[in-house]
Each structure stands twice: as structure tokens, then as C-alpha cells.
Design a protein around this motif. Structure first.
Motif, PDB file in Angstrom:
ATOM      1  N   GLY A  83      -3.814  14.143  -0.837  1.00  0.00           N
ATOM      2  CA  GLY A  83      -3.965  13.745  -2.226  1.00  0.00           C
ATOM      3  C   GLY A  83      -3.695  12.273  -2.458  1.00  0.00           C
ATOM      4  N   PHE A  84      -4.278  11.747  -3.543  1.00  0.00           N
ATOM      5  CA  PHE A  84      -4.001  10.380  -4.013  1.00  0.00           C
ATOM      6  C   PHE A  84      -3.681  10.448  -5.492  1.00  0.00           C
ATOM      7  N   VAL A  85      -2.512   9.944  -5.884  1.00  0.00           N
ATOM      8  CA  VAL A  85      -2.120   9.876  -7.290  1.00  0.00           C
ATOM      9  C   VAL A  85      -2.074   8.413  -7.699  1.00  0.00           C
ATOM     10  N   GLY A  86      -2.931   8.048  -8.649  1.00  0.00           N
ATOM     11  CA  GLY A  86      -2.976   6.678  -9.144  1.00  0.00           C
ATOM     12  C   GLY A  86      -2.297   6.557 -10.490  1.00  0.00           C
ATOM     13  N   GLY A  87      -1.874   5.345 -10.815  1.00  0.00           N
ATOM     14  CA  GLY A  87      -1.255   5.090 -12.117  1.00  0.00           C
ATOM     15  C   GLY A  87      -2.311   5.025 -13.209  1.00  0.00           C
ATOM     16  N   MET A  88      -3.029   3.902 -13.264  1.00  0.00           N
ATOM     17  CA  MET A  88      -4.109   3.725 -14.239  1.00  0.00           C
ATOM     18  C   MET A  88      -5.328   3.174 -13.511  1.00  0.00           C
ATOM     19  N   GLU A  89      -6.494   3.624 -13.899  1.00  0.00           N
ATOM     20  CA  GLU A  89      -7.717   3.185 -13.232  1.00  0.00           C
ATOM     21  C   GLU A  89      -7.943   1.695 -13.458  1.00  0.00           C
ATOM     22  N   SER A  90      -8.221   0.987 -12.376  1.00  0.00           N
ATOM     23  CA  SER A  90      -8.447  -0.456 -12.435  1.00  0.00           C
ATOM     24  C   SER A  90      -8.991  -0.909 -11.094  1.00  0.00           C
ATOM     25  N   ALA A  91      -9.459  -2.141 -11.027  1.00  0.00           N
ATOM     26  CA  ALA A  91      -9.938  -2.692  -9.761  1.00  0.00           C
ATOM     27  C   ALA A  91      -8.813  -2.746  -8.735  1.00  0.00           C
ATOM     28  N   VAL A  92      -7.581  -2.975  -9.199  1.00  0.00           N
ATOM     29  CA  VAL A  92      -6.439  -3.036  -8.281  1.00  0.00           C
ATOM     30  C   VAL A  92      -6.185  -1.680  -7.647  1.00  0.00           C
ATOM     31  N   ILE A  93      -6.103  -0.625  -8.452  1.00  0.00           N
ATOM     32  CA  ILE A  93      -5.817   0.700  -7.897  1.00  0.00           C
ATOM     33  C   ILE A  93      -7.019   1.254  -7.151  1.00  0.00           C
ATOM     34  N   ASP A  94      -8.210   0.780  -7.480  1.00  0.00           N
ATOM     35  CA  ASP A  94      -9.377   1.128  -6.656  1.00  0.00           C
ATOM     36  C   ASP A  94      -9.139   0.747  -5.201  1.00  0.00           C
ATOM     37  N   ARG A  95      -8.521  -0.406  -4.984  1.00  0.00           N
ATOM     38  CA  ARG A  95      -8.282  -0.848  -3.606  1.00  0.00           C
ATOM     39  C   ARG A  95      -7.390   0.144  -2.871  1.00  0.00           C
ATOM     40  N   PHE A  96      -6.360   0.632  -3.534  1.00  0.00           N
ATOM     41  CA  PHE A  96      -5.494   1.632  -2.921  1.00  0.00           C
ATOM     42  C   PHE A  96      -6.275   2.917  -2.639  1.00  0.00           C
ATOM     43  N   GLN A  97      -6.995   3.407  -3.643  1.00  0.00           N
ATOM     44  CA  GLN A  97      -7.679   4.692  -3.512  1.00  0.00           C
ATOM     45  C   GLN A  97      -8.729   4.664  -2.407  1.00  0.00           C
ATOM     46  N   TYR A  98      -9.632   3.678  -2.467  1.00  0.00           N
ATOM     47  CA  TYR A  98     -10.754   3.695  -1.518  1.00  0.00           C
ATOM     48  C   TYR A  98     -10.346   3.223  -0.136  1.00  0.00           C
ATOM     49  N   GLY A  99      -9.341   2.356  -0.052  1.00  0.00           N
ATOM     50  CA  GLY A  99      -8.802   2.023   1.260  1.00  0.00           C
ATOM     51  C   GLY A  99      -8.171   3.238   1.914  1.00  0.00           C
ATOM     52  N   PHE A 100      -7.396   3.990   1.136  1.00  0.00           N
ATOM     53  CA  PHE A 100      -6.767   5.223   1.623  1.00  0.00           C
ATOM     54  C   PHE A 100      -7.822   6.230   2.067  1.00  0.00           C
ATOM     55  N   MET A 101      -8.833   6.453   1.232  1.00  0.00           N
ATOM     56  CA  MET A 101      -9.869   7.429   1.553  1.00  0.00           C
ATOM     57  C   MET A 101     -10.625   7.038   2.820  1.00  0.00           C
ATOM     58  N   ALA A 102     -10.833   5.729   3.011  1.00  0.00           N
ATOM     59  CA  ALA A 102     -11.518   5.270   4.225  1.00  0.00           C
ATOM     60  C   ALA A 102     -10.672   5.533   5.465  1.00  0.00           C
ATOM     61  N   GLY A 103      -9.353   5.329   5.346  1.00  0.00           N
ATOM     62  CA  GLY A 103      -8.464   5.625   6.470  1.00  0.00           C
ATOM     63  C   GLY A 103      -8.436   7.101   6.802  1.00  0.00           C
ATOM     64  N   VAL A 104      -8.430   7.944   5.762  1.00  0.00           N
ATOM     65  CA  VAL A 104      -8.496   9.393   5.985  1.00  0.00           C
ATOM     66  C   VAL A 104      -9.790   9.746   6.718  1.00  0.00           C
ATOM     67  N   LYS A 105     -10.892   9.107   6.308  1.00  0.00           N
ATOM     68  CA  LYS A 105     -12.188   9.374   6.949  1.00  0.00           C
ATOM     69  C   LYS A 105     -12.167   8.954   8.414  1.00  0.00           C
ATOM     70  N   GLN A 106     -11.511   7.841   8.718  1.00  0.00           N
ATOM     71  CA  GLN A 106     -11.385   7.405  10.110  1.00  0.00           C
ATOM     72  C   GLN A 106     -10.693   8.476  10.939  1.00  0.00           C
ATOM     73  N   ALA A 107      -9.601   9.034  10.392  1.00  0.00           N
ATOM     74  CA  ALA A 107      -8.880  10.098  11.104  1.00  0.00           C
ATOM     75  C   ALA A 107      -9.733  11.354  11.232  1.00  0.00           C
TER      76      ALA A 107
END
Length: 355
Positions: free
Chosen positions: A169-193
Motif C-alpha cells: 500500500g501507499f498512503v499519501g497526504g495530499m495530492e500534488s506534484a511532490v507526492i506524485d514523486r513518492f507514489q510513482y517512484g514507489f510503484m516503479a520500485g515495486v514493479k522492479q521487484a
């Protein structure tokens, strides 16, 4: 509006008054331990926090700790003002002017509009904003940004390798370009695994629309754990404290954000992404002292900048040496440009992480 505005001098005066009355109050000594040093400091700073305040155990607290460390060393004197809602930003920035500080730091992208307006109205005052570019190229404003997608990729890989349910899971604070970096970077790492394991791994995503609602964070995390997730990465400021509570109560895994958060759940935490906000404010102060304040520019920090961005593991054996070694290899590939990490949904799709 009530905002907490603390100065070393004011608290020292309170401490002396209490001693004179024969009373002791430990809370009065928070900022006064090195008051004599700070009074001699050449540089003064005021920090205006985002919602969550200096005890959010995230980016506000990291900024505070960086400034406090420099005050303790006698390098600066500083004040801080806590924001509790959006409407606090502008009046807090007006109050910050009263301190006549050399630099006013605003912590969080949400303060950009208020900070930009204050910089325009006070051209002789230096400002620096954390987590936002100086998009208007204002000469008295420094933007400070971080490549959060890069270390989020690394913890995404850790989550993907650790999960047994193939659900994270990913829990974000508020949607923004900044939190996008956390979300999509995380999802890409999960995809690598997932690719390495030859398995599909589901990523649940939900936002709390707050950086201070611990109850909301806990509720979201509980639902994710109940829906099969066994690892959650939170990028939600003070809201994330509730996610930690849910991890402990459900005996599941969690990944912290912005600072080393292992003390929040020592038996459940896999790692934390480290955003060196405290280091960044210190470097900004160093530049100012040397006459090199980069007003009019944006300074960006990435994995190649050492302490400014990275990850910290928990003091446990939850992440194997094999995975840690692979994470270091992935880090080096990102630094060398061999792995490109997405910052948003468009890049996530164009880089074929969605396949």
C-alpha cells in the motif's frame, strides 16, 4: 489565530523568571540550552511550518532539527511559527517579519503562494521554500527541491521483495506534484521487484487529504491491511503517525518517510526514505554566511548528493543482506543514469512501468 512563536531569548527569560520564583519547569528549557551561543550568532532565521508542526516526525521536524542543531553550535539564532491550517500561512509569514531574520524558511510546497506573495511584498527580505521550485524566479526567494522519486523507488523495491501477499500500500497526504514523486517512484520500485520475482504485485493507493489527521491515516492503513497489504509506505507527514499505529496493531510492515522513523515502530519498520531537509537548511545558511545565497534560483538534491537524500533501515533483520546489496546496486544505477525513475503518472506509463 494562535500560532506558536518561540525564541531562545523569550524562553531564557521565562526560565530565569521561574528560577527566581523557586520553581522548576523542564518545558521552559527547550530552546534555551544554548541561548548564550545563539545570541552571538551572526545569522538569524525564522521557520514557518506546514500543517503538522515541528513534532510531525517528518519534514517539518527535520527542518526544525537542522536549525536547532546549528543554534546549539552557536551558528545561528532562530524562531519558528507553526501552521495548523491553510489560512495560517499568510498571517504567519507576516508575523515572521517581526523577527527581522536574515532568512525566512517556509516548509512545504503548500506554502508557495503565500511565500511568493510575501517575497514580492518584501523585496529586501530573503526567503527559502522547501519542496517547491522558485517558479517565478523571484530574486529574494530560493526554491529547494528533492528527487523523492529516487529513494522511493528503492523502498518500493524493498516492499516488493518483502511482501508475502503480493499486495502493498501507499498512503499519501495530499495530492500534488511532490507526492506524485513518492507514489510513482514507489510503484516503479515495486514493479522492479515484481519483474524479478516473476509475480504480479498489487499496489493499493489512497490519500488522506491531510498532513495532520492521524486518525484518518490509521483508518486508511487498517483498511489496506485488511484488504491484503502486508507492507505500507506512507508519505503523509503527521498523518503518517496513524499509519504506524495501524502497522503495530496489525503486526504488519511499514516504510517511513522524510527522516529515520524507526523509533515509531522498531519491530515493524523495513526502512525510511531520508529527505535531508535539515541538511538543506543548514547548507542554505552556510551559503548565506559566505555571501552565496542563491536567491532567484532553485537548488535540487538527489541520490548523488549523499546525506541530502537516501534511505535508512530499521534496527532489525527484516530486510535481508541480499536485498540490501541489490538496493545499493539499484542506487548506483540510478545515480549513473542507467535507471530512470518516473516522477508522475505520465512518466510511469511512458517508461512502461505500468506493464
Amino acid at each position: 489565530m494562535k500560532s506558536k512563536f518561540k525564541t531562545a531569548a523569550a524562553i531564557l527569560a521565562l526560565s530565569l523568571g521561574l528560577v527566581a520564583c523557586g520553581k522548576k519547569d523542564d518545558s521552559s528549557n527547550k530552546e534555551s540550552n544554548n541561548a548564550s551561543n545563539s545570541s552571538k550568532a551572526e545569522v538569524s532565521a525564522t521557520m514557518v511550518t506546514d500543517q503538522g508542526g515541528i513534532n510531525d516526525k517528518s519534514f517539518n521536524q527535520s527542518s526544525y532539527e537542522g536549525l536547532k542543531a546549528y543554534q546549539d553550535e552557536g551558528k545561528i539564532k532562530f524562531d519558528y511559527i507553526e501552521s495548523h491550517k491553510d489560512s495560517d500561512y499568510q498571517p504567519n509569514l507576516e508575523s515572521a517579519l517581526d523577527s527581522k531574520s536574515d532568512i525566512i524558511f517556509t516548509v512545504g510546497y503548500a506554502l508557495f503562494d503565500a511565500t511568493s506573495k510575501a517575497a514580492e511584498e518584501n523585496p529586501e527580505q530573503n526567503y527559502a521554500i522547501i519542496d517547491n521550485e522558485n517558479s517565478k524566479n523571484q530574486k529574494n526567494l530560493l526554491g529547494i527541491t528533492f528527487a523523492d522519486h529516487e529513494n522511493s523507488f528503492l523502498v518500493g523495491y524493498i516492499a516488493g521483495m518483502k511482501t508475502e501477499s503480493n499486495n502493498v500500500g501507499f498512503v499519501g497526504g495530499m495530492e500534488s506534484a511532490v507526492i506524485d514523486r513518492f507514489q510513482y517512484g514507489f510503484m516503479a520500485g515495486v514493479k522492479q521487484a515484481a519483474r524479478e520475482k516473476g509475480k504480479d504485485i498489487e499496489v493499493q493507493v489512497q490519500y488522506a487529504n491531510s498532513y495532520s489527521d492521524q486518525a484518518k491515516g490509521k483508518n486508511i492503513a487498517n483498511q489496506m491491511y485488511q484488504n491484503g497489504a502486508d507492507v505500507i509506505f506512507q508519505a503523509a507527514g503527521g498523518t503518517g503517525i496513524g499509519v504506524f499505529e495501524a502497522a503495530k496493531e496489525n503486526n504488519k510492515y511499514i516504510i517511513g518517510v522524510d527522516r529515520d522513523q524507526k523509533e515509531e515502530a522498531p519491530d515493524n519498520i523495513l526502512a525510511s526514505t531520508i529527505k535531508g531537509v535539515g541538511k538543506a537548511v543548514q547548507l542554505t545558511i552556510d551559503d548565506y554566511k559566505e555571501g552565496k545565497f542563491k536567491g532567484g534560483e532553485t537548488v535540487s538534491y538527489s541520490l548523488k548528493d549523499g546525506d541530502a537524500l537516501g534511505i535508512a533501515y530499521g534496527d532489525n533483520d527484516l530486510v535481508s543482506k541480499e536485498v540490501k546489496d541489490k538496493v545499493e546496486d539499484l542506487r548506483n544505477q540510478i545515480v549513473d543514469g542507467k535507471i530512470k525513475v518516473p516522477q508522475n503518472e505520465e512518466e510511469f506509463t511512458s517508461m512502461v512501468y505500468d506493464k
